[in-house]
Design a protein around this motif. Structure first.
Motif, PDB file in Angstrom:
ATOM      1  N   LYS A 198       1.071  -0.854  -0.046  1.00 14.34           N
ATOM      2  CA  LYS A 198      -0.086   0.006  -0.042  1.00 14.34           C
ATOM      3  C   LYS A 198       0.621   1.400  -0.119  1.00 14.34           C
ATOM      4  CE  LYS A 198      -3.680   2.639   2.196  1.00 14.34           C
ATOM      5  NZ  LYS A 198      -4.366   2.222   4.209  1.00 14.34           N
ATOM      6  N   SER A 254      -3.918  -8.743  -3.181  1.00 17.27           N
ATOM      7  CA  SER A 254      -4.665  -7.404  -2.497  1.00 17.27           C
ATOM      8  C   SER A 254      -3.458  -6.756  -2.789  1.00 17.27           C
ATOM      9  CB  SER A 254      -4.977  -8.165  -0.904  1.00 17.27           C
ATOM     10  OG  SER A 254      -3.908  -8.700  -0.516  1.00 17.27           O
ATOM     11  N   THR A 257      -3.215  -2.936  -2.055  1.00 13.15           N
ATOM     12  CA  THR A 257      -4.143  -2.204  -1.048  1.00 13.15           C
ATOM     13  C   THR A 257      -3.774  -2.631   0.521  1.00 13.15           C
ATOM     14  OG1 THR A 257      -5.473  -4.160  -0.629  1.00 13.15           O
ATOM     15  CG2 THR A 257      -5.939  -2.360  -2.655  1.00 13.15           C
ATOM     16  N   THR A 399       5.493   4.326  -8.175  1.00 15.66           N
ATOM     17  CA  THR A 399       4.320   3.842  -8.305  1.00 15.66           C
ATOM     18  C   THR A 399       3.903   3.116 -10.169  1.00 15.66           C
ATOM     19  OG1 THR A 399       3.667   5.511  -7.691  1.00 15.66           O
ATOM     20  CG2 THR A 399       2.248   5.485  -9.331  1.00 15.66           C
ATOM     21  N   GLN A 403       1.979  -0.342 -10.813  1.00 12.57           N
ATOM     22  CA  GLN A 403       1.003  -0.688 -11.987  1.00 12.57           C
ATOM     23  C   GLN A 403       1.085  -1.522 -12.589  1.00 12.57           C
ATOM     24  OE1 GLN A 403       2.155   3.129 -13.371  1.00 12.57           O
ATOM     25  NE2 GLN A 403       0.137   4.678 -13.072  1.00 12.57           N
TER      26      GLN A 403
ATOM     27  N   ASN B 124     -11.055  -5.390   2.340  1.00 17.04           N
ATOM     28  CA  ASN B 124      -9.532  -6.172   2.126  1.00 17.04           C
ATOM     29  C   ASN B 124      -9.981  -7.085   1.717  1.00 17.04           C
ATOM     30  OD1 ASN B 124      -7.616  -8.322   3.026  1.00 17.04           O
ATOM     31  ND2 ASN B 124      -6.719  -7.062   4.517  1.00 17.04           N
ATOM     32  N   PRO B 125      -9.542  -7.228   0.631  1.00 14.31           N
ATOM     33  CA  PRO B 125      -9.673  -8.970   0.012  1.00 14.31           C
ATOM     34  C   PRO B 125      -9.207  -9.660   0.179  1.00 14.31           C
ATOM     35  CG  PRO B 125      -7.410  -7.274  -1.059  1.00 14.31           C
ATOM     36  CD  PRO B 125      -8.560  -6.883   0.293  1.00 14.31           C
ATOM     37  N   ASP B 126      -8.560 -10.775   1.327  1.00 12.89           N
ATOM     38  CA  ASP B 126      -7.857 -11.482   1.868  1.00 12.89           C
ATOM     39  C   ASP B 126      -9.091 -12.541   2.630  1.00 12.89           C
ATOM     40  OD1 ASP B 126      -5.721 -11.474  -0.036  1.00 12.89           O
ATOM     41  OD2 ASP B 126      -4.571 -10.455   1.478  1.00 12.89           O
ATOM     42  N   TYR B 127      -9.059 -11.296   4.023  1.00 12.56           N
ATOM     43  CA  TYR B 127     -10.048 -11.801   4.997  1.00 12.56           C
ATOM     44  C   TYR B 127     -10.662 -10.589   5.363  1.00 12.56           C
ATOM     45  CZ  TYR B 127      -6.549  -8.273   7.206  1.00 12.56           C
ATOM     46  OH  TYR B 127      -5.816  -7.729   7.756  1.00 12.56           O
ATOM     47  N   VAL B 145     -10.356  -6.929  -5.088  1.00  8.84           N
ATOM     48  CA  VAL B 145      -9.814  -6.350  -4.361  1.00  8.84           C
ATOM     49  C   VAL B 145     -10.464  -4.631  -4.525  1.00  8.84           C
ATOM     50  CG1 VAL B 145      -7.354  -4.934  -4.420  1.00  8.84           C
ATOM     51  CG2 VAL B 145      -7.978  -8.025  -5.732  1.00  8.84           C
ATOM     52  N   LEU B 147      -9.898  -1.868  -2.756  1.00 16.62           N
ATOM     53  CA  LEU B 147      -9.988  -0.382  -2.565  1.00 16.62           C
ATOM     54  C   LEU B 147      -8.776  -0.375  -3.523  1.00 16.62           C
ATOM     55  CD1 LEU B 147      -9.839  -0.258   1.184  1.00 16.62           C
ATOM     56  CD2 LEU B 147     -10.842   0.709  -0.643  1.00 16.62           C
ATOM     57  N   GLY B 148      -8.499  -1.707  -4.204  1.00 15.57           N
ATOM     58  CA  GLY B 148      -7.047  -1.872  -5.117  1.00 15.57           C
ATOM     59  C   GLY B 148      -7.605  -1.192  -6.438  1.00 15.57           C
ATOM     60  N   TYR B 230      -6.934   9.906   3.420  1.00 14.96           N
ATOM     61  CA  TYR B 230      -5.641   9.279   3.563  1.00 14.96           C
ATOM     62  C   TYR B 230      -5.290   8.208   4.149  1.00 14.96           C
ATOM     63  CZ  TYR B 230      -0.604   9.966   5.761  1.00 14.96           C
ATOM     64  OH  TYR B 230       0.360   9.805   6.474  1.00 14.96           O
ATOM     65  N   VAL B 231      -6.098   7.541   5.059  1.00 20.07           N
ATOM     66  CA  VAL B 231      -6.625   6.357   6.166  1.00 20.07           C
ATOM     67  C   VAL B 231      -6.231   4.464   5.000  1.00 20.07           C
ATOM     68  CG1 VAL B 231      -6.747   4.764   7.830  1.00 20.07           C
ATOM     69  CG2 VAL B 231      -6.756   7.021   8.112  1.00 20.07           C
ATOM     70  N   MET B 232      -7.905   5.023   3.832  1.00 23.57           N
ATOM     71  CA  MET B 232      -8.002   3.858   3.408  1.00 23.57           C
ATOM     72  C   MET B 232      -7.169   3.297   2.296  1.00 23.57           C
ATOM     73  SD  MET B 232     -11.861   4.354   3.621  1.00 23.57           S
ATOM     74  CE  MET B 232     -13.015   2.883   2.625  1.00 23.57           C
ATOM     75  N   THR B 233      -6.487   4.673   1.786  1.00 24.99           N
ATOM     76  CA  THR B 233      -6.367   4.613   0.181  1.00 24.99           C
ATOM     77  C   THR B 233      -4.576   5.715   0.404  1.00 24.99           C
ATOM     78  OG1 THR B 233      -7.268   5.956  -0.979  1.00 24.99           O
ATOM     79  CG2 THR B 233      -8.338   4.011  -1.360  1.00 24.99           C
ATOM     80  N   PRO B 237      -4.399   2.570  -5.978  1.00 26.00           N
ATOM     81  CA  PRO B 237      -4.136   2.899  -6.540  1.00 26.00           C
ATOM     82  C   PRO B 237      -3.509   3.942  -7.622  1.00 26.00           C
ATOM     83  CG  PRO B 237      -6.320   1.679  -7.239  1.00 26.00           C
ATOM     84  CD  PRO B 237      -6.160   2.582  -6.050  1.00 26.00           C
ATOM     85  N   TYR B 238      -2.731   4.134  -7.119  1.00 29.27           N
ATOM     86  CA  TYR B 238      -1.857   5.180  -8.280  1.00 29.27           C
ATOM     87  C   TYR B 238      -2.776   6.328  -8.584  1.00 29.27           C
ATOM     88  CZ  TYR B 238      -3.504  -0.026 -10.230  1.00 29.27           C
ATOM     89  OH  TYR B 238      -3.656  -1.125 -10.335  1.00 29.27           O
ATOM     90  N   ASN B 239      -2.823   7.135  -8.079  1.00 28.44           N
ATOM     91  CA  ASN B 239      -2.940   8.808  -7.907  1.00 28.44           C
ATOM     92  C   ASN B 239      -4.863   8.130  -8.365  1.00 28.44           C
ATOM     93  OD1 ASN B 239       0.007   8.752  -8.873  1.00 28.44           O
ATOM     94  ND2 ASN B 239      -0.291   9.588  -6.767  1.00 28.44           N
TER      95      ASN B 239
END
Lengths: 425, 292
Positions: A198, A254, A257, A399, A403, B124-127, B145, B147-148, B230-233, B237-239
């Motif tokens: 992340k 994941s 993330t 970054t 990607q 969370n994608p894993d658990y 996924v 948040l990804g 800020y906390v979640m992502t 991903p990639y801005n």
């Protein structure tokens, strides 16, 4: 009546002046201290590490009656970003402070916040506590500016020995063998690699090392030092090795993330068989997964790679004597107290592996010792993008890596974008 | 009582003016000054003229961050304000709804960082709970996924924001509905209007001013949005979830480009002011209804 009005005005005027003075006084910077207090700044070392510092401070105070030692301890992330910066420009700037060797050290030298201690480490006896070559990575232009604290391996691939044994796997030595191991793990229903990326530096370190192996250490250094474009063919080729892992689903989905610690947990809990990360995982595993049977192997050799295929990604940390401090002699005396042979054992007991020599009887955990042996193997050491180079360069590369890790861009597209970002800044 | 001396009045207002000057005006003027420099926080700042602003206008990440925050604001107008309004209308027209009202308001009282961490675990994608629930219900193909994925991360943040603030807007609308004269509503009911019609045709138009304030709060709050992102992502991903505030913080605290970060904050302030002024102007031009 007129006299009363004048008196009243004077009183109000005085009140206003006093109030203004109080507010402006509160906002003004305090003057530089001229006290007998030695200020030492670092990111948190945990309670065990702090105990060692307290021992060093106690010895210093015994040897220097009338002197005090004040620790300026901050959260790691805060310290690395704006924390140290604020401390150095504050009225109570540290006389000694923690820093990473590489670009960060060079910047401190350039800004005048690092004292040249080339001669002083000899006269103060600090150099006696270290091997002759220990100051190589803490020097800039041939002058010593930092007393080394630890040398950390920032990337090897840790694996679950039990899983490997169960599936009849052996640690790979080449990239082809590595892909084969990944394929067998996936076929057995296990995610081969856990990455918590992340914050981007985890895959940044790992794939940065891979790129250096493919492109060669010199190209790697030149690109990250802005002397070559980031979308150079050598970098594109290096990053293309990651595509093999992404396309085949060998890294946890994941990855981008979850933070680094969740990546560790995924590995500890059996959610993945391998974890590309640095030597600090040993201490974390001892507390979080004490029964886990861990082994490690260095990044497998890239066939036809231009770099040294035994290279190690590592970083040296240490303590700088503030170039603006008026207590530089005392600062070195304190550092000598902190890294004596007896103190090295205390540092080891606290989970640290100082560069200082220590005594012949110094004992260490086997995995920790193996990391020290790896660093001492004589293989070239490659600096990680985030601590060895300018953070903006590291962010651009990291970054791009994220990607490609997600498969949303090809290596060429990702590095073109990274280069455009660098050119625009 | 009339003031007897202008000087006395000045002295009495001085503390407030001084505090405002030091807490608001001075930092703003300081930031404006820094925005015209190159400064890493160590050396003396170098005058850079308008270079930071010029760079900002060509910075794709900064420009796209306004697109992301616009998406966030538009989405939260629906999931926070509109949903809060509907919740309020539903709960105010039914008996024994005290507990749901309190339950829906609770997220507002929780620290934002705690909520962001908790929802991070849900996604969370894993658990995470969400993927686990989908798996157990036989929807494995819909596991993501969250948040990804660049297409899902921003909507996921908007959803969490709605979960938090719909209760806040519900409370505001509850207070507004409680002040409405009952005779108008009773008359409508006697004329045969159903609850749905009473709500949309009578109640909602009568609290237009409150709705306008709620919309303004949502927009200005959206522009300032930081902690959830800020906390979640952290912009990833990639801005693709980068908003002006997260990018500003990265420029200042990660890249140590204090001059550039100051220029970004000046631009963000200007955008916020322009939006507020436009909103107020539009609002005033339509101010013809009786206020309740």
């Amino acid at each position: 009546m007129g006299k009363d009005r004048t008196k009243q005005r004077r009183s109000l005027l005085m009140a206003a002046i006093v109030l203004s003075a109080a507010i402006t006084g509160a906002c003004s910077k305090s003057s530089a201290p001229t006290d007998n207090t030695l200020r030492v700044a670092f990111g948190s070392n945990g309670s065990d590490g702090q105990k060692v510092w307290d021992m060093a401070a106690a010895k210093f105070k015994t040897d220097n009656p009338g002197w005090n030692v004040e620790f300026q301890v901050q959260n790691d992330d805060l310290y690395e970003t704006v924390g140290l910066q604020n401390l150095l420009t504050s009225g109570k700037a540290p006389d000694v402070y923690f820093e990473w060797a590489g670009a960060r050290l060079a910047n401190k030298v350039k800004d005048g916040y690092a004292a040249d201690i080339t001669d002083a480490i000899k006269t103060s006896g600090v150099a006696d506590e270290f091997d002759a070559g220990a100051f190589g990575t803490t020097s800039v232009d041939g002058k010593v500016y930092m007393v080394p604290f630890t040398s950390d391996v920032t990337n090897v691939i840790w694996y679950n020995k039990d899983t490997f044994t169960k599936l009849g796997l052996t640690p790979p030595t080449t990239w082809a063998e590595f892909l084969d191991v990944c394929a067998k793990l996936k076929a057995a229903g296990t995610t081969p690699l856990a990455v918590g990326n992340k914050d981007l530096w985890v895959a940044g370190n790992w794939i940065g090392h891979l790129i250096s192996r493919s492109s060669g250490e010199s190209v790697y250094d030149q690109v990250l030092s802005k002397k070559m474009p980031m979308n150079s063919p050598e970098f594109v080729k290096g990053l293309s090795y990651l595509v093999d892992l992404q396309k085949n689903g060998y890294v946890n989905k994941s990855a981008n993330t979850i933070p680094d610690n969740e990546g560790y947990n995924l590995y500890f809990q059996g959610g993945a068989a391998m974890l590309p990360i640095g030597s600090w995982i040993v201490g974390i595993a001892l507390s979080d997964a004490p029964t886990m049977n861990m082994g490690w192997f260095n990044l497998p050799a890239i066939d036809g790679g231009a770099g040294d295929q035994t290279s190690i990604m590592g970083v040296t940390t240490g303590y700088i004597v503030n170039g603006k401090s008026t207590k530089q002699d005392k600062a070195l005396e304190f550092l000598k107290d902190a890294f004596t042979a007896e103190m090295v054992q205390s540092w080891n007991d606290a989970g640290f592996t100082p560069v200082a020599k220590g005594s012949a009887s110094t004992t260490r955990d086997a995995l920790t010792q193996s990391m020290i042996d790896l660093l001492g193997s004589g293989a070239p050491i490659v600096a990680p993008p985030d601590t060895g180079y300018d953070l903006k360069m590291a962010d651009a590369l990291n970054t791009a890596i994220s990607q490609v890790l997600d498969g949303v861009k090809t290596p060429q597209e990702a590095l073109d974008e990274a280069q455009a970002k660098i050119s625009a800044s | 009582m009339k003031p007897t001396s202008k000087f006395g009045v000045l002295v009495l207002v001085a503390p407030a003016v001084l505090i405002y000057g030091f807490a608001v005006v001075a930092p703003f003027v300081g930031t404006l000054g820094l925005s015209l420099t190159r400064w890493n926080g160590f050396n003396l700042p170098e005058f850079a003229g308008a270079a930071n602003f010029s760079r900002a206008f060509h910075d794709k990440i900064f420009i796209s961050s306004f697109g992301h925050v616009t998406f966030y604001i538009v989405a939260t107008l629906f999931v926070e304000v509109l949903f809060g309004l509907i919740l309020s209308g539903f709960l105010s027209s039914h008996r024994f709804m005290g507990f749901p009202r309190v339950a829906l308001f609770i997220p507002v009282m929780l620290p934002m960082v705690v909520i962001a961490v908790l929802w991070g675990a849900v996604f969370n994608p894993d658990y995470g709970v969400l993927n686990a629930a989908m798996g157990s219900l036989g929807f494995e193909g819909m596991q993501k996924v969250w948040l990804g994925d660049p297409k899902l991360a921003l909507p996921a943040i908007c959803l969490v924001s709605g979960w938090i603030f719909s209760g806040f807007y519900m409370a505001i609308f509850n207070a507004a509905f409680a002040r409405l004269p009952t005779d108008v509503i009773e008359s409508a009911r006697l004329d045969g209007a159903g609850e749905f019609r009473v709500f949309w045709r009578i109640k909602v138009p009568m609290i237009r001013q409150v709705t306008s304030v709620a919309i303004l709060l949502c927009i200005t709050g959206g522009i300032q949005g930081f902690d959830l992102f800020y906390v979640m992502t952290n912009g990833g991903p990639y801005n693709t979830t980068e908003v002006p505030t997260t990018y500003m913080v990265k420029s200042v605290f990660r890249d140590m480009e204090i001059g550039y970060g100051s220029a970004l904050s000046v631009l963000l302030t200007v955008v916020g002011l322009v939006v507020a002024i436009v909103f107020r102007t539009v609002q005033k031009s339509r101010q013809t209804e009786v206020e309740y």
